[in-house]
Design an enzyme around this catalytic site. Structure first.
Site, mmCIF file in Angstrom:
data_model
loop_
_atom_site.group_PDB
_atom_site.id
_atom_site.type_symbol
_atom_site.label_atom_id
_atom_site.label_comp_id
_atom_site.label_asym_id
_atom_site.label_seq_id
_atom_site.Cartn_x
_atom_site.Cartn_y
_atom_site.Cartn_z
ATOM 1 N N ALA A 257 0.727 3.731 7.376
ATOM 2 C CA ALA A 257 0.923 5.160 7.578
ATOM 3 C C ALA A 257 -0.395 5.845 7.918
ATOM 4 O O ALA A 257 -0.412 7.006 8.306
ATOM 5 C CB ALA A 257 1.539 5.792 6.336
ATOM 6 N N ASN B 53 0.825 -1.204 0.000
ATOM 7 C CA ASN B 53 0.000 0.000 0.000
ATOM 8 C C ASN B 53 0.858 1.253 0.000
ATOM 9 O O ASN B 53 1.100 1.848 -1.052
ATOM 10 C CB ASN B 53 -0.949 -0.029 1.209
ATOM 11 C CG ASN B 53 -2.029 1.031 1.123
ATOM 12 O OD1 ASN B 53 -1.917 1.959 0.334
ATOM 13 N ND2 ASN B 53 -3.051 0.906 1.921
ATOM 14 N N ASP B 54 1.364 1.637 1.165
ATOM 15 C CA ASP B 54 2.077 2.904 1.278
ATOM 16 C C ASP B 54 3.255 3.020 0.306
ATOM 17 O O ASP B 54 3.530 4.100 -0.202
ATOM 18 C CB ASP B 54 2.585 3.089 2.706
ATOM 19 C CG ASP B 54 1.429 3.214 3.696
ATOM 20 O OD1 ASP B 54 0.371 3.710 3.285
ATOM 21 O OD2 ASP B 54 1.597 2.806 4.852
ATOM 22 N N VAL B 55 3.921 1.886 0.022
ATOM 23 C CA VAL B 55 5.114 1.940 -0.827
ATOM 24 C C VAL B 55 4.772 2.191 -2.291
ATOM 25 O O VAL B 55 5.665 2.300 -3.130
ATOM 26 C CB VAL B 55 5.959 0.653 -0.723
ATOM 27 C CG1 VAL B 55 6.478 0.483 0.691
ATOM 28 C CG2 VAL B 55 5.187 -0.565 -1.174
#
Lengths: 104, 472
Positions: free
Chosen positions: B439, B398-400
């Site tokens: 995050a 997700n965040d990456v």
């Protein structure tokens, strides 16, 4: 061994460590960590010396635990690293075998 | 007892063999720079360890053989069983535990050294007392910190940050107390108090707990690496105390490795190590800001549509994240890749440095599923390829992949290097829901026009896609 000799060895080892380890590719970072866990098991030497020269009850207990901890690091660390690296060095399976598995 | 006494402790013969041992460690690690030689390198390092252990067992004056055998026996049994049983998804926990027992061993050795020295009634030279104190503190912090990290990774305690108000102040007071007691011990080096040393170990233990408890699950790769570095340092300190070159060099190698990995992980998250340790990032409620209530428009597809998109592509990049490991989907994803390769589609894997729960974790999981390591591409290597990629498949990451890291300077993850899947022609995101990642922020990628969301469990979805491609 004098303190200064030991510091010399330490500083040189820092440079060698950074030089060698910075070349390990990201792919192998997990095996690197478990291998350094195993190498950290070198502290078992300290445990063996402490236990080997111990002469009271509490020192026996502390020393035995320290040796066991060190042995866990050494044996477990090298063995699990070997297992992981085996997965990386494994040759790609022949296509036919993959097909057979996929056919289920 | 005299029978085995071959080497004089601290003598030239023993030291020479210790030098052989640490040379083999260095050669072993050097071989670890390539997947094809790494296995041999590991064996070389293990031989080095055998040399060091046997040399030590043959030192003159060693006794208590029964207890030594007991310790070796227990440790070996635990190590063998653990290394055979552990799942590859559980490697972070295992490394955390190994960090812990390593640090614990050092703390115990330091305690025993102090106790033994006091019982001999000799003056404690400062150049061995200071390393003993240092080894005890760092060993104890590593032991307890690693146990907490293990408990978090194993879900024994909540992975979200746990922090009391005024935590920083408490930590600072603890650290100060540790420094004061260390100085008192060192000043009184003619007869250091064992009680004070035990107090030092206890305070360090509390500090280890309090420092790791507030750290969220997503930051575990950094914490594990840092604790790895700590245990290495503690071993080197024990080497100074015991005048043992093998401990100094091996401990320093471990310390260097842990430090390099810590820095790489921090860079990959674009955060400083102190920010990771002290900010309690991740798991904080995402409330406010985005105004999470309303749902933004997105495209949702099924497995069959995904299969068609993939089957008629020329090049596909799979972007795995920790969600893939949780769903145990690595084998199912490999089947999708196999089906695609049969049709002549090029399939590569883009691995973000912090994908997974420890450095390199995702690579091991994919290697376990027989993905050839040549197909595992690092972020810097794959990003320039993205515009030429037909379909990027994001699985459990997700965040990456969040383009906000590049485009929105106000985003909490601004500046974090990402895998630029939004540059690919099409993107398929396999995910259970639109919920944010660690995050705690929305991922803009999900709402891009060329992104299709496939809401499903990663393993089930991958199996379905593989079957659909086979039927085409």
């Amino acid at each position: 061994m004098s303190l200064m000799t030991e510091i010399t060895i330490f500083v040189l080892a820092v440079f060698v460590g950074f030089e060698v380890i910075s070349k390990v590719p990201t792919t192998l970072h997990t095996p690197l960590m478990s291998q350094t866990n195993a190498i950290h098991g070198i502290v078992m030497l300290g445990g063996l010396i402490v236990l080997g020269f111990a002469d009271d009850g509490l020192e026996y207990v502390i020393g035995t635990i320290a040796v066991a901890f060190g042995a866990i690091n050494i044996v477990g660390g090298f063995m699990v690293t070997d297992r992981m690296l085996g997965m990386f060095s494994r040759k790609p399976r022949p296509k036919a075998e993959t097909d057979g598995k996929g056919g289920s | 007892m005299g029978l085995l006494a071959v080497f004089e402790p601290g003598g030239d013969a023993a030291t020479a063999l210790y030098i052989v041992a640490f040379s083999l460690f260095i050669i072993g690690i050097k071989q670890g720079t390539h997947p094809t030689t790494a296995k041999r390198g590991n064996l070389i390092a293990a031989v080095g360890m055998a040399v060091a252990v046997v040399t030590t067992l043959l030192l003159d004056g060693m006794g208590n053989w029964g207890l030594i055998a007991l310790g070796l026996g227990i440790g070996t049994a635990v190590g063998v069983i653990a290394s055979i049983r552990v799942q590859m998804t559980e490697m972070p926990q295992m490394v955390a535990l190994y960090n812990g027992v390593g640090g614990g061993a050092v703390a115990l050795i330091a305690w025993s050294e102090i106790r033994h020295g006091i019982s001999l009634g000799e003056d404690f030279p400062l150049d061995s007392l200071i390393p003993v104190i240092f080894a005890g503190i760092v060993g104890s912090v590593s032991f307890w910190g690693s146990n907490i990290a293990f408990a978090k990774l194993q879900d024994l305690i909540p992975t979200r940050p746990i922090a009391a108000p005024g935590q920083q102040v408490i930590n600072a007071i603890l650290l100060l107390a540790i420094i004061v007691i260390s100085v008192v011990l060192a000043v009184d080096h003619e007869s250091p108090s064992e009680g004070l040393f035990i107090l030092l170990l206890v305070l360090a233990a509390i500090l280890g707990n309090l420092v790791v408890l507030p750290i969220g699950g997503a930051d575990m790769p950094v914490v594990i690496s840092l604790l790895n570095a700590f245990t290495g340092l503690s071993a080197a300190a024990a080497g100074f105390a015991l005048d043992n070159v093998a401990l100094i060099v091996a401990g320093t190698l471990v310390g260097s490795s842990g430090t390099i990995l810590t820095m790489e992980m921090a860079t990959a998250m674009n955060r400083s190590v102190s920010n990771i340790l002290f900010s309690g990032f991740g798991g904080a409620p995402s409330g406010g800001g985005g105004g999470g209530g309303e749902e933004r428009p997105h495209v949702s597809i099924g497995a069959q549509d995904a299969a068609i998109k993939l089957a008629y592509a020329d090049s596909v990049v799979i972007v795995p994240g920790y969600g893939l490991a949780v769903a145990q989907a690595q084998h199912a994803i490999k089947e999708v890749a196999d089906e695609l390769e049969k049709r002549g589609v090029t399939v590569n894997y883009a691995i973000h440095p912090v994908a997974g729960r420890m450095p390199g974790h995702m690579n091991v999981l994919l290697a376990e599923a027989d993905v050839p390591y040549e197909n595992l591409k690092e972020m810097e290597e794959i990003n320039p390829e993205m515009p030429r990629t037909d379909v990027a498949v994001v699985v459990g990451a997700n965040d990456v992949t969040n383009p906000a890291a590049k485009n929105d300077p106000d985003s909490p993850i601004a500046g974090m290097p990402i895998i630029e899947v939004n540059e690919a022609q099409q993107v398929i995101v396999i995910k259970r829901s639109l919920s944010p990642g660690f995050a705690g922020i929305d991922n803009d990628l999900f709402y891009e026009p060329n992104t299709s969301m496939l809401f499903a469990d990663a393993k089930a979805a991958a199996a379905e896609i593989a079957a659909e491609i086979g039927n085409l």
